[in-house]
Scaffold this active site. Structure first.
Site, PDB file in Angstrom:
ATOM      1  N   ASP A 158       0.823  -1.211   0.000  1.00 25.59           N
ATOM      2  CA  ASP A 158       0.000   0.000   0.000  1.00 25.59           C
ATOM      3  C   ASP A 158       0.857   1.262   0.000  1.00 25.59           C
ATOM      4  O   ASP A 158       1.973   1.251   0.508  1.00 25.59           O
ATOM      5  CB  ASP A 158      -0.921  -0.032   1.236  1.00 25.59           C
ATOM      6  CG  ASP A 158      -2.078   0.938   1.112  1.00 25.59           C
ATOM      7  OD1 ASP A 158      -2.379   1.389  -0.010  1.00 25.59           O
ATOM      8  OD2 ASP A 158      -2.698   1.254   2.155  1.00 25.59           O
ATOM      9  N   ASN A 187       1.204   3.475  -2.901  1.00 25.38           N
ATOM     10  CA  ASN A 187       1.683   3.939  -4.216  1.00 25.38           C
ATOM     11  C   ASN A 187       1.131   5.318  -4.571  1.00 25.38           C
ATOM     12  O   ASN A 187       1.840   6.173  -5.102  1.00 25.38           O
ATOM     13  CB  ASN A 187       1.252   2.975  -5.327  1.00 25.38           C
ATOM     14  CG  ASN A 187       1.878   1.606  -5.203  1.00 25.38           C
ATOM     15  OD1 ASN A 187       2.808   1.420  -4.415  1.00 25.38           O
ATOM     16  ND2 ASN A 187       1.377   0.641  -5.961  1.00 25.38           N
ATOM     17  N   TRP A 189       2.731   8.041  -2.530  1.00 20.39           N
ATOM     18  CA  TRP A 189       4.135   8.207  -2.960  1.00 20.39           C
ATOM     19  C   TRP A 189       4.197   9.106  -4.198  1.00 20.39           C
ATOM     20  O   TRP A 189       5.034  10.000  -4.283  1.00 20.39           O
ATOM     21  CB  TRP A 189       4.710   6.817  -3.264  1.00 20.39           C
ATOM     22  CG  TRP A 189       6.176   6.774  -3.569  1.00 20.39           C
ATOM     23  CD1 TRP A 189       7.199   6.603  -2.677  1.00 20.39           C
ATOM     24  CD2 TRP A 189       6.784   6.879  -4.869  1.00 20.39           C
ATOM     25  NE1 TRP A 189       8.401   6.597  -3.331  1.00 20.39           N
ATOM     26  CE2 TRP A 189       8.181   6.765  -4.679  1.00 20.39           C
ATOM     27  CE3 TRP A 189       6.295   7.061  -6.166  1.00 20.39           C
ATOM     28  CZ2 TRP A 189       9.082   6.815  -5.732  1.00 20.39           C
ATOM     29  CZ3 TRP A 189       7.195   7.119  -7.217  1.00 20.39           C
ATOM     30  CH2 TRP A 189       8.579   7.001  -6.993  1.00 20.39           C
ATOM     31  N   ARG A 228      -1.250   9.224  -9.811  1.00 18.68           N
ATOM     32  CA  ARG A 228      -1.216   7.994  -9.017  1.00 18.68           C
ATOM     33  C   ARG A 228      -0.568   6.825  -9.771  1.00 18.68           C
ATOM     34  O   ARG A 228       0.133   6.016  -9.187  1.00 18.68           O
ATOM     35  CB  ARG A 228      -2.645   7.599  -8.590  1.00 18.68           C
ATOM     36  CG  ARG A 228      -3.299   8.620  -7.664  1.00 18.68           C
ATOM     37  CD  ARG A 228      -4.719   8.195  -7.305  1.00 18.68           C
ATOM     38  NE  ARG A 228      -4.730   6.884  -6.700  1.00 18.68           N
ATOM     39  CZ  ARG A 228      -4.505   6.660  -5.404  1.00 18.68           C
ATOM     40  NH1 ARG A 228      -4.276   7.656  -4.577  1.00 18.68           N
ATOM     41  NH2 ARG A 228      -4.533   5.435  -4.926  1.00 18.68           N
ATOM     42  N   HIS A 287       2.119   3.580  -9.037  1.00 19.87           N
ATOM     43  CA  HIS A 287       1.899   2.147  -9.286  1.00 19.87           C
ATOM     44  C   HIS A 287       3.065   1.556 -10.090  1.00 19.87           C
ATOM     45  O   HIS A 287       3.471   0.421  -9.850  1.00 19.87           O
ATOM     46  CB  HIS A 287       0.572   1.918 -10.016  1.00 19.87           C
ATOM     47  CG  HIS A 287      -0.628   2.284  -9.183  1.00 19.87           C
ATOM     48  ND1 HIS A 287      -0.756   1.873  -7.874  1.00 19.87           N
ATOM     49  CD2 HIS A 287      -1.744   3.007  -9.455  1.00 19.87           C
ATOM     50  CE1 HIS A 287      -1.904   2.351  -7.382  1.00 19.87           C
ATOM     51  NE2 HIS A 287      -2.524   3.037  -8.320  1.00 19.87           N
ATOM     52  N   GLU A 341     -12.426  -4.427  -4.143  1.00 23.00           N
ATOM     53  CA  GLU A 341     -12.965  -3.083  -3.896  1.00 23.00           C
ATOM     54  C   GLU A 341     -12.253  -2.016  -4.748  1.00 23.00           C
ATOM     55  O   GLU A 341     -12.735  -0.884  -4.863  1.00 23.00           O
ATOM     56  CB  GLU A 341     -12.834  -2.712  -2.412  1.00 23.00           C
ATOM     57  CG  GLU A 341     -13.817  -3.445  -1.496  1.00 23.00           C
ATOM     58  CD  GLU A 341     -13.479  -4.923  -1.313  1.00 23.00           C
ATOM     59  OE1 GLU A 341     -12.277  -5.240  -1.193  1.00 23.00           O
ATOM     60  OE2 GLU A 341     -14.401  -5.755  -1.317  1.00 23.00           O
ATOM     61  N   ASN A 342     -11.111  -2.363  -5.308  1.00 23.62           N
ATOM     62  CA  ASN A 342     -10.343  -1.366  -6.062  1.00 23.62           C
ATOM     63  C   ASN A 342     -11.012  -0.935  -7.373  1.00 23.62           C
ATOM     64  O   ASN A 342     -10.626   0.079  -7.974  1.00 23.62           O
ATOM     65  CB  ASN A 342      -8.904  -1.835  -6.318  1.00 23.62           C
ATOM     66  CG  ASN A 342      -8.018  -1.818  -5.086  1.00 23.62           C
ATOM     67  OD1 ASN A 342      -7.098  -2.631  -4.937  1.00 23.62           O
ATOM     68  ND2 ASN A 342      -8.261  -0.881  -4.169  1.00 23.62           N
ATOM     69  N   ARG A 390     -12.221   2.748  -7.919  1.00 25.60           N
ATOM     70  CA  ARG A 390     -11.349   3.866  -8.272  1.00 25.60           C
ATOM     71  C   ARG A 390     -11.714   4.423  -9.649  1.00 25.60           C
ATOM     72  O   ARG A 390     -12.533   3.842 -10.348  1.00 25.60           O
ATOM     73  CB  ARG A 390      -9.895   3.393  -8.240  1.00 25.60           C
ATOM     74  CG  ARG A 390      -9.532   2.940  -6.825  1.00 25.60           C
ATOM     75  CD  ARG A 390      -8.073   2.610  -6.680  1.00 25.60           C
ATOM     76  NE  ARG A 390      -7.790   2.272  -5.296  1.00 25.60           N
ATOM     77  CZ  ARG A 390      -6.591   2.271  -4.749  1.00 25.60           C
ATOM     78  NH1 ARG A 390      -5.544   2.592  -5.485  1.00 25.60           N
ATOM     79  NH2 ARG A 390      -6.431   1.952  -3.481  1.00 25.60           N
ATOM     80  N   SER A 414      -8.128  -4.645   5.091  1.00 23.38           N
ATOM     81  CA  SER A 414      -8.768  -4.364   3.802  1.00 23.38           C
ATOM     82  C   SER A 414      -9.132  -5.624   3.014  1.00 23.38           C
ATOM     83  O   SER A 414      -8.879  -5.706   1.809  1.00 23.38           O
ATOM     84  CB  SER A 414      -7.880  -3.435   2.943  1.00 23.38           C
ATOM     85  OG  SER A 414      -7.616  -2.237   3.645  1.00 23.38           O
TER      86      SER A 414
HETATM   87  C1  IPE Z   1      -5.514  -2.704  -0.220  1.00 22.06           C
HETATM   88  O1  IPE Z   1      -5.194  -1.366  -0.292  1.00 22.06           O
HETATM   89  C2  IPE Z   1      -5.443  -3.332  -1.576  1.00 22.06           C
HETATM   90  C3  IPE Z   1      -4.118  -3.460  -2.171  1.00 22.06           C
HETATM   91  C4  IPE Z   1      -2.980  -3.117  -1.620  1.00 22.06           C
HETATM   92  C5  IPE Z   1      -4.108  -4.045  -3.490  1.00 22.06           C
HETATM   93  P1  IPE Z   1      -6.285  -0.222  -0.436  1.00 22.06           P
HETATM   94  O2  IPE Z   1      -5.543   1.049  -0.546  1.00 22.06           O
HETATM   95  O3  IPE Z   1      -7.225  -0.547  -1.537  1.00 22.06           O
HETATM   96  O4  IPE Z   1      -7.086  -0.319   0.934  1.00 22.06           O
HETATM   97  P2  IPE Z   1      -7.935   0.788   1.710  1.00 22.06           P
HETATM   98  O5  IPE Z   1      -8.934   1.325   0.743  1.00 22.06           O
HETATM   99  O6  IPE Z   1      -6.983   1.829   2.155  1.00 22.06           O
HETATM  100  O7  IPE Z   1      -8.541   0.062   2.860  1.00 22.06           O
HETATM  101  C1  IPE Z   2      -1.704   0.267  -3.290  1.00 22.16           C
HETATM  102  O1  IPE Z   2      -1.461   1.627  -3.321  1.00 22.16           O
HETATM  103  C2  IPE Z   2      -1.869  -0.308  -4.671  1.00 22.16           C
HETATM  104  C3  IPE Z   2      -3.245  -0.665  -5.034  1.00 22.16           C
HETATM  105  C4  IPE Z   2      -4.283  -0.624  -4.247  1.00 22.16           C
HETATM  106  C5  IPE Z   2      -3.459  -1.116  -6.401  1.00 22.16           C
HETATM  107  P1  IPE Z   2      -2.649   2.679  -3.287  1.00 22.16           P
HETATM  108  O2  IPE Z   2      -3.050   2.985  -4.683  1.00 22.16           O
HETATM  109  O3  IPE Z   2      -3.749   2.221  -2.415  1.00 22.16           O
HETATM  110  O4  IPE Z   2      -1.926   3.933  -2.651  1.00 22.16           O
HETATM  111  P2  IPE Z   2      -2.521   4.921  -1.566  1.00 22.16           P
HETATM  112  O5  IPE Z   2      -3.005   4.098  -0.425  1.00 22.16           O
HETATM  113  O6  IPE Z   2      -3.641   5.672  -2.225  1.00 22.16           O
HETATM  114  O7  IPE Z   2      -1.368   5.799  -1.204  1.00 22.16           O
HETATM  115 MG    MG Z   3      -4.146   2.394  -0.444  1.00 22.42          MG
END
Ligand code: IPE
Ligand code: IPE
Ligand code: MG
Length: 240
Positions: A18, A20, A23, A31, A35, A65-66, A69, A194
């Site tokens: 988590d 990315n 960062w 974003r 990644h 759940e992603n 986005r 998560s």
């Molecule tokens: C969990 O991270 C999923 C992955 C790292 C692939 P998320 O960023 O989606 O989780 P939440 O939304 O902060 O709980």
């Molecule tokens: C984790 O990084 C990667 C995925 C969930 C695909 P995030 O995209 O959740 O990064 P933050 O949490 O928004 O910083």
């Molecule tokens: Mg995240």
């Protein structure tokens, strides 16, 4: 039954990669830039596993759940997964990494699924490190799909409902060939799971670390594993 950190490495480490997005944001970039940087980190961590005594590494790449986005981020991630699988195949095969995928493939596009199938097949004789990538994975979704398969087996007369126990259910999970994770690491400072490996992490140790995933190094990985080796695991029993 108390088990003092087995004096060594966890056999199975699972990582919620988590941070990315944050960062990238910190660098004034989109974003997806984060990644890409995050994907580059994966190789270093996989390659570190044999030396650190880790046999199984499971990484959370995309959750059920992603999909919430933006379309730009989701399609960018799917493109990145395809590119990544194509570019890493040779190296993974040669490094003795056995690759598996967990999660529901039904919602993934067919080009991506074909690449996943191919990589599983090309690496199926490898045994140096077992890398499992969770893609369109959710713990609740996995348990629900397992329950559905089990119901089908019961309806078909293949399983006696009175004999359904935890092991029988676990045999229907995506992870049926894997040991449970000993250690779950989450980067980026969030202290939640998560929806990752809900069933399998019942007795896992957790490490929540502040580093954002694209900054997570082999050295920090080694430090987290050293910390794990000091822990006492009890599994509900009296400390021994
Ligand atoms: C969990 O991270 C999923 C992955 C790292 C692939 P998320 O960023 O989606 O989780 P939440 O939304 O902060 O709980
Ligand atoms: C984790 O990084 C990667 C995925 C969930 C695909 P995030 O995209 O959740 O990064 P933050 O949490 O928004 O910083
Ligand atoms: Mg995240």
């Amino acid at each position: 039954m108390g088990k003092r950190g087995n004096g060594g490495a966890p056999e199975h480490v699972a990582i919620i990669m988590d941070g990315n997005g944050r960062w990238a944001q910190a660098r004034g970039k989109p974003r997806l830039f984060g990644h890409h940087a995050g994907a580059k980190r994966v190789r270093e961590i996989v390659e570190a596993c044999p030396d650190l005594g880790v046999k199984y590494l499971t990484i959370f790449a995309f959750s059920t759940e992603n999909w919430k986005r933006t379309q730009t981020e989701v399609s960018g991630l799917m493109k990145l997964f395809k590119r990544y699988l194509m570019s890493e195949t040779k190296q993974l095969v040669e490094a003795g990494v056995r690759v598996r995928f967990i999660g529901d493939r039904i919602r993934l596009d067919e080009t991506l699924v074909a690449l996943m199938d191919e990589l599983e097949l090309l690496t199926c004789a490898n045994d140096r490190v077992h890398l499992t990538v969770a893609l369109n994975y959710g713990g609740r979704d996995e348990v629900t799909r397992a329950a559905k398969r089990l119901c089908r087996d019961v309806a078909a007369g293949k399983v006696d409902p009175e004999k359904v126990d935890a092991e029988e259910l676990a045999r229907h999970l995506d992870t049926y060939v894997l040991p449970d994770p000993d250690l779950v690491i989450r980067t980026s400072g969030e202290a939640r799971i998560s929806n990752f490996l809900l069933w399998q992490s019942a007795y896992s140790e957790y490490e929540f670390i502040d580093t954002l995933w694209p900054d997570f190094t082999r050295e920090e990985f080694a430090r987290v594993l050293a910390d794990f080796s000091q822990r006492e695991r009890r599994y509900g029993a009296v400390p021994g």
